[in-house]
Design an enzyme around this catalytic site. Structure first.
Site, PDB file in Angstrom:
ATOM      1  N   VAL A   1       0.844  -1.186   0.000  1.00 60.66           N
ATOM      2  CA  VAL A   1       0.000   0.000   0.000  1.00 60.66           C
ATOM      3  C   VAL A   1       0.883   1.241   0.000  1.00 60.66           C
ATOM      4  O   VAL A   1       1.787   1.370   0.817  1.00 60.66           O
ATOM      5  CB  VAL A   1      -0.923  -0.001   1.247  1.00 60.66           C
ATOM      6  CG1 VAL A   1      -1.812   1.226   1.244  1.00 60.66           C
ATOM      7  CG2 VAL A   1      -1.756  -1.271   1.297  1.00 60.66           C
ATOM      8  N   CYS A   2       0.584   2.153  -0.936  1.00 62.19           N
ATOM      9  CA  CYS A   2       1.326   3.403  -1.009  1.00 62.19           C
ATOM     10  C   CYS A   2       0.359   4.522  -1.377  1.00 62.19           C
ATOM     11  O   CYS A   2      -0.851   4.309  -1.395  1.00 62.19           O
ATOM     12  CB  CYS A   2       2.484   3.298  -1.995  1.00 62.19           C
ATOM     13  SG  CYS A   2       1.982   2.899  -3.667  1.00 62.19           S
ATOM     14  N   ASN A   3       0.881   5.693  -1.684  1.00 59.57           N
ATOM     15  CA  ASN A   3       0.014   6.824  -2.017  1.00 59.57           C
ATOM     16  C   ASN A   3      -0.749   6.616  -3.312  1.00 59.57           C
ATOM     17  O   ASN A   3      -1.957   6.768  -3.350  1.00 59.57           O
ATOM     18  CB  ASN A   3       0.804   8.131  -2.098  1.00 59.57           C
ATOM     19  CG  ASN A   3       0.950   8.797  -0.752  1.00 59.57           C
ATOM     20  OD1 ASN A   3       0.087   8.685   0.104  1.00 59.57           O
ATOM     21  ND2 ASN A   3       2.051   9.486  -0.564  1.00 59.57           N
TER      22      ASN A   3
END
Length: 103
Positions: free
Chosen positions: A9-11
């Site tokens: 999960v990232c931006n």
């Protein structure tokens, strides 16, 4: 061969593409069939499916409690070690995921 399904999960879901490649290469060396999917933090709810572990990029660490609540303890959640993420150390990140699944 051992197998693991990981959600990163990232931006925006894009900054982890190099890390995914390195994690999959490390998996091949370690004898682990590694399936890694990257998603933006606001898009993970519909991508939990068969995931065994969720790893958060350091830039979204502030969402950890929210994601832990979302999965209701059914999937381990952790923030990726900042130095491992910064250096794109796929082996170290994969080992973090494996440790979370095995504990």
């Amino acid at each position: 061969m051992k197998e693991i399904n990981i959600l990163l999960v990232c931006n925006a879901g894009m900054s982890t593409s190099l890390l995914i490649e390195k994690m999959e290469k490390a998996g091949a060396i370690l004898g682990v069939e590694t399936h890694v999917e990257a998603r933006p933090v606001d898009d993970i709810k519909s991508h939990l499916g068969n995931k065994e572990v969720i790893l958060l990029g350091p830039q979204v660490r502030f969402k950890e409690k929210q994601i832990v609540a979302l999965v209701e303890g059914k999937i381990p959640v952790a923030v990726i070690d900042m130095s491992a993420y910064g250096t794109m150390n796929g082996e170290k990140v994969l080992k973090q995921a494996l440790d979370l699944v095995n504990n």
